[in-house]
Design an enzyme around this catalytic site. Structure first.
Site, PDB file in Angstrom:
ATOM      1  N   ARG A 109       0.817  -1.219   0.000  1.00 17.23           N
ATOM      2  CA  ARG A 109       0.000   0.000   0.000  1.00 17.23           C
ATOM      3  C   ARG A 109       0.851   1.269   0.000  1.00 17.23           C
ATOM      4  O   ARG A 109       0.430   2.322  -0.474  1.00 17.23           O
ATOM      5  CB  ARG A 109      -0.964  -0.035   1.193  1.00 17.23           C
ATOM      6  CG  ARG A 109      -2.022  -1.109   1.026  1.00 17.23           C
ATOM      7  CD  ARG A 109      -2.803  -1.313   2.285  1.00 17.23           C
ATOM      8  NE  ARG A 109      -2.472  -2.550   2.953  1.00 17.23           N
ATOM      9  CZ  ARG A 109      -2.686  -2.794   4.236  1.00 17.23           C
ATOM     10  NH1 ARG A 109      -3.213  -1.859   4.994  1.00 17.23           N
ATOM     11  NH2 ARG A 109      -2.374  -3.954   4.755  1.00 17.23           N
ATOM     12  N   GLU A 168       1.378  -6.004  13.021  1.00 14.66           N
ATOM     13  CA  GLU A 168       0.252  -6.283  13.924  1.00 14.66           C
ATOM     14  C   GLU A 168      -0.215  -7.732  13.810  1.00 14.66           C
ATOM     15  O   GLU A 168      -0.606  -8.334  14.782  1.00 14.66           O
ATOM     16  CB  GLU A 168      -0.916  -5.319  13.644  1.00 14.66           C
ATOM     17  CG  GLU A 168      -1.978  -5.388  14.732  1.00 14.66           C
ATOM     18  CD  GLU A 168      -3.223  -4.579  14.442  1.00 14.66           C
ATOM     19  OE1 GLU A 168      -3.330  -3.941  13.396  1.00 14.66           O
ATOM     20  OE2 GLU A 168      -4.126  -4.617  15.309  1.00 14.66           O
TER      21      GLU A 168
HETATM   22  O1  LIG Z   1       2.822  -0.867  12.007  1.00 15.42           O
HETATM   23  P1  LIG Z   1       2.763  -2.319  11.642  1.00 15.42           P
HETATM   24  O2  LIG Z   1       2.198  -3.175  12.760  1.00 15.42           O
HETATM   25  O3  LIG Z   1       4.076  -2.824  11.153  1.00 15.42           O
HETATM   26  O4  LIG Z   1       1.711  -2.494  10.456  1.00 15.42           O
HETATM   27  C1  LIG Z   1       1.637  -1.620   9.359  1.00 15.42           C
HETATM   28  C2  LIG Z   1       1.883  -2.303   8.044  1.00 15.42           C
HETATM   29  O5  LIG Z   1       0.902  -3.328   7.808  1.00 15.42           O
HETATM   30  C3  LIG Z   1       0.320  -3.134   6.528  1.00 15.42           C
HETATM   31  O6  LIG Z   1       1.023  -3.785   5.510  1.00 15.42           O
HETATM   32  P2  LIG Z   1       0.989  -5.345   5.203  1.00 15.42           P
HETATM   33  O7  LIG Z   1       2.256  -5.965   5.732  1.00 15.42           O
HETATM   34  O8  LIG Z   1      -0.310  -5.931   5.655  1.00 15.42           O
HETATM   35  O9  LIG Z   1       1.165  -5.405   3.626  1.00 15.42           O
HETATM   36  P3  LIG Z   1       0.285  -5.038   2.346  1.00 15.42           P
HETATM   37  O10 LIG Z   1       0.400  -3.548   2.162  1.00 15.42           O
HETATM   38  O11 LIG Z   1       0.994  -5.810   1.286  1.00 15.42           O
HETATM   39  O12 LIG Z   1      -1.143  -5.470   2.572  1.00 15.42           O
HETATM   40  C4  LIG Z   1       0.400  -1.635   6.327  1.00 15.42           C
HETATM   41  O13 LIG Z   1       0.268  -1.267   4.955  1.00 15.42           O
HETATM   42  C5  LIG Z   1       1.749  -1.305   6.901  1.00 15.42           C
HETATM   43  O14 LIG Z   1       2.808  -1.493   5.962  1.00 15.42           O
HETATM   44  N1  LIG Z   2      -5.513  -2.901  11.575  1.00 13.04           N
HETATM   45  C1  LIG Z   2      -4.886  -2.814  10.388  1.00 13.04           C
HETATM   46  N2  LIG Z   2      -5.586  -2.500   9.272  1.00 13.04           N
HETATM   47  C2  LIG Z   2      -4.953  -2.420   8.059  1.00 13.04           C
HETATM   48  N3  LIG Z   2      -3.644  -2.625   7.910  1.00 13.04           N
HETATM   49  C3  LIG Z   2      -2.913  -2.924   8.994  1.00 13.04           C
HETATM   50  N4  LIG Z   2      -1.597  -3.149   9.149  1.00 13.04           N
HETATM   51  C4  LIG Z   2      -1.384  -3.439  10.459  1.00 13.04           C
HETATM   52  N5  LIG Z   2      -2.515  -3.358  11.163  1.00 13.04           N
HETATM   53  C5  LIG Z   2      -3.500  -3.036  10.269  1.00 13.04           C
END
Ligand SMILES: O=P(O)(O)OC[C@H]1O[C@H](OP(=O)(O)OP(=O)(O)O)[C@H](O)[C@@H]1O
Ligand SMILES: Nc1ncnc2[nH]cnc12
Length: 180
Positions: free
Chosen positions: A63, A100
């Site tokens: 994202r 998370e």
């Molecule tokens: O602060 P944190 O606990 O580290 O979480 C935040 C991260 O989690 C999500 O990405 P995700 O790894 O789900 O990847 P995506 O964008 O490919 O869905 C979001 O876009 C952040 O990069």
């Molecule tokens: N609650 C949440 N929603 C979407 N993206 C996330 N990445 C980590 N935590 C998330």
């Protein structure tokens, strides 16, 4: 909760128990699909950095690519993809991190940033901060000057902002959600 942009909060969809029970997933696809909200989000992210001569925007897969690409274009900066492991073709620096709802490894090309270049980190959301802290560590490994990090969404109860600030990185966010 302080909302810099309440109309952005309204454009984000919340999905309970995704991807795991107990997580409320904050889904930005609804915001991205709304032309006014998408433009507003990018404009708000860019505005504090206008005129700062930023060399590179670093965006986290996946994202962070969408928002970071738009921010880089607006600031006439380069874009550095920080990818999940195994996707980049040239020599990389790699780091393990937790977020998370899981653990993973991310990497970046070793020559993506020149020592001393000013870099801003962009992602959609900061929760535990595991992803963003990993990204800062990678960028610093190759000598980047990480001047700031910005996110559309902060989940303050998960403490990510404080972790990044403790590393000396300024943090900017537009919308806060309570809980996970
Ligand atoms: O602060 P944190 O606990 O580290 O979480 C935040 C991260 O989690 C999500 O990405 P995700 O790894 O789900 O990847 P995506 O964008 O490919 O869905 C979001 O876009 C952040 O990069
Ligand atoms: N609650 C949440 N929603 C979407 N993206 C996330 N990445 C980590 N935590 C998330």
């Amino acid at each position: 909760m302080t909302q810099i942009a309440p109309e952005l909060a309204a454009a984000i969809r919340s999905i309970p128990d995704y991807p795991k029970p107990g997580i409320i997933f904050r889904d930005i696809t609804t915001m991205l699909g709304d032309p006014r909200a998408f433009r507003r989000a990018v404009d708000e992210l860019v505005q504090p950095y206008a005129g700062l001569k930023i060399d590179k925007i670093a965006g986290m897969e996946a994202r962070g690519f969408i928002l970071g690409g738009a921010v880089a274009h607006q600031l006439s900066a380069g874009f550095v993809p920080i990818r999940k492991k195994g996707k980049l073709p040239h020599e990389t620096v790699r780091i393990a991190y937790s977020l998370e709802y899981g653990v993973d490894e991310m990497e970046m090309h070793i020559d993506a940033v020149k020592p001393g270049e000013k870099v801003i980190l962009v992602d959609d959301l900061i929760a535990t901060g595991g992803t963003a802290v990993g990204a800062v560590q990678l960028l610093r490994k190759i000598g980047a000057d990480v001047v700031s990090a910005c996110f559309v969404i902060d989940l303050p109860e998960l403490g990510g902002r404080k972790k990044l600030e403790a590393l000396g990185v300024e943090v900017r966010t537009l919308v806060e959600f309570e809980g996970h």
